[in-house]
Design an enzyme around this catalytic site. Sequence first.
Site, PDB file in Angstrom:
ATOM      1  N   CYS A 188     -21.153  -8.359   2.639  1.00 55.13           N
ATOM      2  CA  CYS A 188     -22.432  -7.928   3.179  1.00 55.13           C
ATOM      3  C   CYS A 188     -22.236  -6.608   3.899  1.00 55.13           C
ATOM      4  O   CYS A 188     -21.437  -6.525   4.839  1.00 55.13           O
ATOM      5  CB  CYS A 188     -22.924  -8.979   4.153  1.00 55.13           C
ATOM      6  SG  CYS A 188     -24.655  -9.234   4.048  1.00 55.13           S
ATOM      7  N   ASN A 232      -5.831  -8.984  -7.876  1.00 50.31           N
ATOM      8  CA  ASN A 232      -5.887  -9.797  -6.658  1.00 50.31           C
ATOM      9  C   ASN A 232      -7.140 -10.657  -6.569  1.00 50.31           C
ATOM     10  O   ASN A 232      -7.131 -11.710  -5.960  1.00 50.31           O
ATOM     11  CB  ASN A 232      -5.771  -8.916  -5.408  1.00 50.31           C
ATOM     12  CG  ASN A 232      -6.580  -7.655  -5.496  1.00 50.31           C
ATOM     13  OD1 ASN A 232      -6.408  -6.860  -6.421  1.00 50.31           O
ATOM     14  ND2 ASN A 232      -7.482  -7.463  -4.551  1.00 50.31           N
ATOM     15  N   THR A 237      13.972   4.602  10.435  1.00 53.82           N
ATOM     16  CA  THR A 237      14.861   3.473  10.729  1.00 53.82           C
ATOM     17  C   THR A 237      14.265   2.186  10.163  1.00 53.82           C
ATOM     18  O   THR A 237      13.074   1.917  10.324  1.00 53.82           O
ATOM     19  CB  THR A 237      15.067   3.353  12.257  1.00 53.82           C
ATOM     20  OG1 THR A 237      15.601   4.591  12.712  1.00 53.82           O
ATOM     21  CG2 THR A 237      16.009   2.224  12.610  1.00 53.82           C
ATOM     22  N   THR A 259       0.833  -1.203   0.000  1.00 57.16           N
ATOM     23  CA  THR A 259       0.000   0.000   0.000  1.00 57.16           C
ATOM     24  C   THR A 259       0.868   1.254   0.000  1.00 57.16           C
ATOM     25  O   THR A 259       0.642   2.187  -0.791  1.00 57.16           O
ATOM     26  CB  THR A 259      -0.916  -0.014   1.255  1.00 57.16           C
ATOM     27  OG1 THR A 259      -1.759  -1.157   1.177  1.00 57.16           O
ATOM     28  CG2 THR A 259      -1.742   1.247   1.365  1.00 57.16           C
ATOM     29  N   GLN A 289       0.596  -8.817  -6.482  1.00 57.45           N
ATOM     30  CA  GLN A 289       0.160 -10.207  -6.670  1.00 57.45           C
ATOM     31  C   GLN A 289       1.008 -10.941  -7.706  1.00 57.45           C
ATOM     32  O   GLN A 289       0.921 -12.168  -7.805  1.00 57.45           O
ATOM     33  CB  GLN A 289      -1.315 -10.266  -7.092  1.00 57.45           C
ATOM     34  CG  GLN A 289      -2.288  -9.830  -6.019  1.00 57.45           C
ATOM     35  CD  GLN A 289      -2.344 -10.782  -4.813  1.00 57.45           C
ATOM     36  OE1 GLN A 289      -1.858 -11.921  -4.860  1.00 57.45           O
ATOM     37  NE2 GLN A 289      -2.929 -10.321  -3.725  1.00 57.45           N
TER      38      GLN A 289
HETATM   39  N1  PLP Z   1      -2.008  -4.400  -4.254  1.00 54.16           N
HETATM   40  C1  PLP Z   1      -2.601  -5.596  -4.432  1.00 54.16           C
HETATM   41  C2  PLP Z   1      -2.917  -6.061  -5.809  1.00 54.16           C
HETATM   42  C3  PLP Z   1      -2.917  -6.388  -3.331  1.00 54.16           C
HETATM   43  O1  PLP Z   1      -3.511  -7.562  -3.506  1.00 54.16           O
HETATM   44  C4  PLP Z   1      -2.601  -5.902  -2.038  1.00 54.16           C
HETATM   45  C5  PLP Z   1      -2.958  -6.674  -0.833  1.00 54.16           C
HETATM   46  O2  PLP Z   1      -3.893  -7.460  -0.842  1.00 54.16           O
HETATM   47  C6  PLP Z   1      -1.960  -4.657  -1.916  1.00 54.16           C
HETATM   48  C7  PLP Z   1      -1.695  -3.927  -3.050  1.00 54.16           C
HETATM   49  C8  PLP Z   1      -1.604  -4.096  -0.584  1.00 54.16           C
HETATM   50  O3  PLP Z   1      -0.464  -4.748  -0.054  1.00 54.16           O
HETATM   51  P1  PLP Z   1      -0.151  -4.647   1.501  1.00 54.16           P
HETATM   52  O4  PLP Z   1      -1.056  -5.602   2.196  1.00 54.16           O
HETATM   53  O5  PLP Z   1       1.287  -5.062   1.638  1.00 54.16           O
HETATM   54  O6  PLP Z   1      -0.360  -3.236   1.883  1.00 54.16           O
END
Ligand code: PLP
Length: 398
Positions: free
Chosen positions: A328, A154, A240, A76, A182
């Site tokens: 849901c 994903n 760090t 992320t 992925q």
């Molecule tokens: N991008 C994709 C395609 C993902 O599947 C994921 C996590 O499921 C992420 C980004 C985010 O990765 P992280 O969990 O290391 O933040």
Amino acid sequence: MMTDDQIIYLDNNATTQLDPAVVEEMLPFLTKFYGNPSSGYEFGAQVREAIDLARERVAALLGCEPDEIAFTSCGTESNNAAINSALQFEPPGKHVVTSAVEHSSVLRHCRDLAKRGCEVTFLGVDQDGNVDLDELEQAIRPDTAIVSLMWANNETGVLFPAKKIEKICREKRVLFHTDAVQAAGKIPICLRDLAINFLSLSAHKFHGPKGVGALYVKRGSRFRPSTIGGSQENGRRAGTENVASIVGLGKAAERAAELLSEEQTRVRAMRDRFEKAIGERVSGSSINGAGAARLPNTSSFSFDGIESDAALMLLDRHHLCCSAGSACRTGSVEASHVLRAMKLANERTRGSLRFSFGRFNEDAQVDRAVEIVATVIEKLRRLSSPATAKAPVLHSLS
Ligand code: PLP
């Protein structure tokens, strides 16, 4: 507490089991070698060397140079950092191109940027989840700061043609970032001869620890960090270093590179066997993205006449771990943004389940999973059929 010998874990796109070799490599950096890698004395230098080795191993997995790798806290962060960087340079680029099927770390970030005045084009996909390259070409404008398109989805495992996208971006002279969270460790990647400027990966998707990732920044690509402070990671990411996790990421990358070709074949065979058996055993089942190039480990299924949340609950009772393609929310089932973008019929999006295979799965688990899935789908359909609609509900099921 439930242990992993009691479950069938088919959710390797969510996260993966740590490889024992990774744990072994990490442990000394959680106990004995606690020096700060930026310290000038030998006790710190040996930690710095371990980080350098991790950098070499990640670079080997990606076919690039070690100095092109910056460690981050997760996929992320890498995704956010690449996009943010591109928007900071003069002349201020105001436009971003991405797709409607990105992970939330790109999609929500871009939606947020759009609320704050940045223009964003969200490319659509076809029924198989493919992006239209002509549409991409047309979407790129003189003020486009960056194109951010994922390598592998994903939810469906559908692969975007990274090499063709790279060519378009190169010709249009626009930065290209790819979310390869992925893809890395699952399919071969060689960045050396590609004009991909930025690539994100995350250790926990290929048997490394959670909470550590990397951002590849191609030599010569301008990059401005999001985290400002010390000059760690060649000035690309202050703070760090999370040493033990970086060491674990390095080892996971080395293992992935060693095992990649054998593992791709083995995991694909398991996945294909699962898909074939489900297709034969469960009527009204279909594979999402079946007509597209896909990761070897991912199966996104839709089952007619069921709700995925109810299926997940019953699968959980059989200790089978997988994911729903819908969730849901406040009493109504909300389909995944990926399946919605693929314009699948409502019924297909509501009854979708993702199964993702990995290094530690075995054939016997696949066979057992087929039995469990077939039983659960059948039960749910029986329950929702008009003749049994008044029957006692889910808690009466095993
Ligand atoms: N991008 C994709 C395609 C993902 O599947 C994921 C996590 O499921 C992420 C980004 C985010 O990765 P992280 O969990 O290391 O933040």
